[in-house]
Design a protein around this motif. Structure first.
Motif, PDB file in Angstrom:
ATOM      1  N   ALA A 187       0.722  -1.465  -0.098  1.00  0.00           N
ATOM      2  CA  ALA A 187      -0.013  -0.200  -0.145  1.00  0.00           C
ATOM      3  C   ALA A 187       0.743   1.203   0.161  1.00  0.00           C
ATOM      4  O   ALA A 187       0.603   2.470   0.003  1.00  0.00           O
ATOM      5  N   VAL A 188       2.320   1.105  -0.270  1.00  0.00           N
ATOM      6  CA  VAL A 188       3.150   2.196  -0.238  1.00  0.00           C
ATOM      7  C   VAL A 188       3.350   2.633  -1.648  1.00  0.00           C
ATOM      8  O   VAL A 188       3.686   1.933  -2.609  1.00  0.00           O
ATOM      9  N   ARG A 189       3.245   3.987  -2.067  1.00  0.00           N
ATOM     10  CA  ARG A 189       3.593   4.668  -3.311  1.00  0.00           C
ATOM     11  C   ARG A 189       4.802   5.296  -3.113  1.00  0.00           C
ATOM     12  O   ARG A 189       4.899   6.258  -2.500  1.00  0.00           O
ATOM     13  N   THR A 190       5.994   5.214  -3.690  1.00  0.00           N
ATOM     14  CA  THR A 190       7.418   5.746  -3.743  1.00  0.00           C
ATOM     15  C   THR A 190       7.252   6.555  -5.028  1.00  0.00           C
ATOM     16  O   THR A 190       7.416   5.922  -6.033  1.00  0.00           O
ATOM     17  N   LEU A 191       7.431   7.817  -4.860  1.00  0.00           N
ATOM     18  CA  LEU A 191       7.707   8.847  -6.122  1.00  0.00           C
ATOM     19  C   LEU A 191       9.191   9.237  -5.915  1.00  0.00           C
ATOM     20  O   LEU A 191       9.452   9.784  -5.092  1.00  0.00           O
ATOM     21  N   THR A 192      10.034   9.002  -7.218  1.00  0.00           N
ATOM     22  CA  THR A 192      11.233   9.325  -7.169  1.00  0.00           C
ATOM     23  C   THR A 192      11.451  10.406  -8.022  1.00  0.00           C
ATOM     24  O   THR A 192      11.460  10.150  -9.333  1.00  0.00           O
ATOM     25  N   LEU A 193      12.104  11.592  -7.551  1.00  0.00           N
ATOM     26  CA  LEU A 193      12.493  12.572  -8.623  1.00  0.00           C
ATOM     27  C   LEU A 193      13.585  12.171  -9.290  1.00  0.00           C
ATOM     28  O   LEU A 193      14.410  11.791  -8.787  1.00  0.00           O
ATOM     29  N   ASN A 194      13.737  12.407 -10.570  1.00  0.00           N
ATOM     30  CA  ASN A 194      14.497  11.592 -11.540  1.00  0.00           C
ATOM     31  C   ASN A 194      15.256  12.602 -12.441  1.00  0.00           C
ATOM     32  O   ASN A 194      15.166  12.314 -13.736  1.00  0.00           O
TER      33      ASN A 194
ATOM     34  N   ALA B 148       1.079  15.581 -10.816  1.00  0.00           N
ATOM     35  CA  ALA B 148       0.402  14.713 -11.436  1.00  0.00           C
ATOM     36  C   ALA B 148       0.529  13.190 -10.654  1.00  0.00           C
ATOM     37  O   ALA B 148      -0.637  12.664 -10.318  1.00  0.00           O
ATOM     38  N   ALA B 149       1.624  12.946 -10.396  1.00  0.00           N
ATOM     39  CA  ALA B 149       1.961  11.717  -9.553  1.00  0.00           C
ATOM     40  C   ALA B 149       1.369  11.978  -8.088  1.00  0.00           C
ATOM     41  O   ALA B 149       0.646  10.729  -7.781  1.00  0.00           O
ATOM     42  N   LEU B 150       1.414  12.939  -7.515  1.00  0.00           N
ATOM     43  CA  LEU B 150       0.655  13.073  -5.955  1.00  0.00           C
ATOM     44  C   LEU B 150      -0.665  12.895  -6.360  1.00  0.00           C
ATOM     45  O   LEU B 150      -1.457  12.479  -5.333  1.00  0.00           O
ATOM     46  N   ASP B 151      -1.322  13.665  -7.391  1.00  0.00           N
ATOM     47  CA  ASP B 151      -2.790  13.711  -7.510  1.00  0.00           C
ATOM     48  C   ASP B 151      -3.376  12.033  -7.787  1.00  0.00           C
ATOM     49  O   ASP B 151      -4.067  11.701  -7.360  1.00  0.00           O
ATOM     50  N   GLU B 152      -2.528  11.297  -8.297  1.00  0.00           N
ATOM     51  CA  GLU B 152      -2.785   9.911  -8.766  1.00  0.00           C
ATOM     52  C   GLU B 152      -2.652   9.178  -7.504  1.00  0.00           C
ATOM     53  O   GLU B 152      -3.863   8.324  -7.211  1.00  0.00           O
ATOM     54  N   ALA B 153      -1.949   9.408  -6.559  1.00  0.00           N
ATOM     55  CA  ALA B 153      -1.643   8.880  -5.525  1.00  0.00           C
ATOM     56  C   ALA B 153      -2.938   9.074  -4.517  1.00  0.00           C
ATOM     57  O   ALA B 153      -3.522   8.153  -3.640  1.00  0.00           O
ATOM     58  N   ALA B 154      -3.136  10.257  -4.666  1.00  0.00           N
ATOM     59  CA  ALA B 154      -4.269  10.742  -3.727  1.00  0.00           C
ATOM     60  C   ALA B 154      -5.641   9.988  -4.040  1.00  0.00           C
ATOM     61  O   ALA B 154      -6.456   9.882  -3.304  1.00  0.00           O
ATOM     62  N   ALA B 155      -5.649   9.894  -5.235  1.00  0.00           N
ATOM     63  CA  ALA B 155      -6.841   9.389  -6.026  1.00  0.00           C
ATOM     64  C   ALA B 155      -6.914   7.675  -5.930  1.00  0.00           C
ATOM     65  O   ALA B 155      -8.211   7.292  -5.946  1.00  0.00           O
ATOM     66  N   ASP B 156      -5.866   7.423  -5.501  1.00  0.00           N
ATOM     67  CA  ASP B 156      -5.944   5.697  -5.645  1.00  0.00           C
ATOM     68  C   ASP B 156      -6.265   5.044  -4.104  1.00  0.00           C
ATOM     69  O   ASP B 156      -5.314   5.263  -3.357  1.00  0.00           O
ATOM     70  N   ALA B 157      -7.127   4.452  -4.067  1.00  0.00           N
ATOM     71  CA  ALA B 157      -7.600   3.687  -2.724  1.00  0.00           C
ATOM     72  C   ALA B 157      -6.406   2.725  -2.263  1.00  0.00           C
ATOM     73  O   ALA B 157      -6.475   2.306  -1.131  1.00  0.00           O
TER      74      ALA B 157
END
Length: 267
Positions: free
Chosen positions: A13-20, A38-47
């Motif tokens: 249940a952990v989403r890791t976002l890596t600045l690349n 966009a990545a944060l919005d996607e994580a926020a919307a994903d149950a």
């Protein structure tokens, strides 16, 4: 095709976002801002996401704004109109800070190297900052004639007090991770060899907790900073009443009484 500016990976249940942008110490461009939002919005919307980790590729976390980006790069032509840096904040840094502080799940900044300027303040907008011992934090703004942004002027005095906040901002001195933890600027500093495992274990732990209550804890504490004592107590009562009618409280209390592991679902 060029590699994504923000990498996204899911473990449980952990989403890791890596600045690349490792060659530029993951400094911000407008394109990377858009990718991260966009990545944060996607994580926020994903149950399926119950905790978010933000980190950086390579040897740095985020060196702040890339000064060569067309949105901010100065035009040295005689008589040229200066760039409106305030517009850059309005369009990108303010929405980023607000997005981080309104996420429906806890957010960990895993600071693996230098965090400078807006990169440092982005980390401070997260719920928990875990830094490798080799990491450092720099309020680099004064070195180029600017003030702290991405919430820095609001955050720093509240985290470490006025004297330290002004000292860090005016000098722009490098603050080692261990000192940042000692003065209460960040949550935890970890030996480099144990950094990844420590962040992973903390993220999985938070993901297994009552997510909605964790997010409401952040909101209540942020709101209480601006309230008097009586109003702070009233806020606690209102939020507690809402949480007390939700699934996770009933599940947590039942699990405690029944001596079993709870299964939290609210978000």
């Amino acid at each position: 095709m060029s590699e994504a500016l923000v990498l996204s990976a899911q473990q449980g249940a952990v989403r890791t976002l890596t600045l690349n942008r490792p060659a530029a110490l993951n400094s911000f461009t407008t394109d990377m801002h858009r990718a991260l939002r966009a990545a944060l919005d996607e994580a926020a919307a994903d149950a399926a996401v119950r905790c978010v980790v933000i980190t950086g590729a390579g040897r740095g976390f985020c060196a702040g704004q890339d000064l060569s980006d067309p949105a901010i790069a100065p035009d040295l032509t005689p008589g040229a109109t200066p760039k409106d840096i305030g517009r850059l904040l309005d369009d990108h840094y303010i929405p980023l800070a607000k997005r981080l502080r309104s996420m429906p799940v806890p957010v960990i900044a895993a600071v693996n190297g230098v965090a400078a300027g807006a990169g440092a303040n982005m980390a401070f907008n997260c719920d928990l900052v875990v830094a490798a011992k080799s990491a450092s934090f720099i309020q680099a703004f004064s070195k180029i004639g600017l003030i702290p942004d991405c919430g820095g002027t609001w955050l720093l005095p509240r985290l470490v007090g006025r004297a330290r906040a002004i000292g860090l901002a005016m000098t722009g001195d490098k603050l080692p991770a261990e000192e940042a933890a000692r003065i209460g600027l960040i949550w935890q500093v970890v030996d480099d060899a144990a950094f990844a495992d420590t962040v992973g274990a903390l993220a999985q732990r938070l993901a297994g907790m009552p997510t909605k209550a964790l997010a409401e804890t952040r909101r209540a504490m942020d709101a209480a900073v601006e309230l008097g004592f009586d109003d702070g107590l009233a806020l606690e009562a209102r939020v507690q009443g809402e949480l007390g009618r939700a699934h996770d409280y009933l599940e947590g209390a039942s699990a405690f009484l029944q001596k079993r592991a709870p299964q939290y679902k609210d978000r």
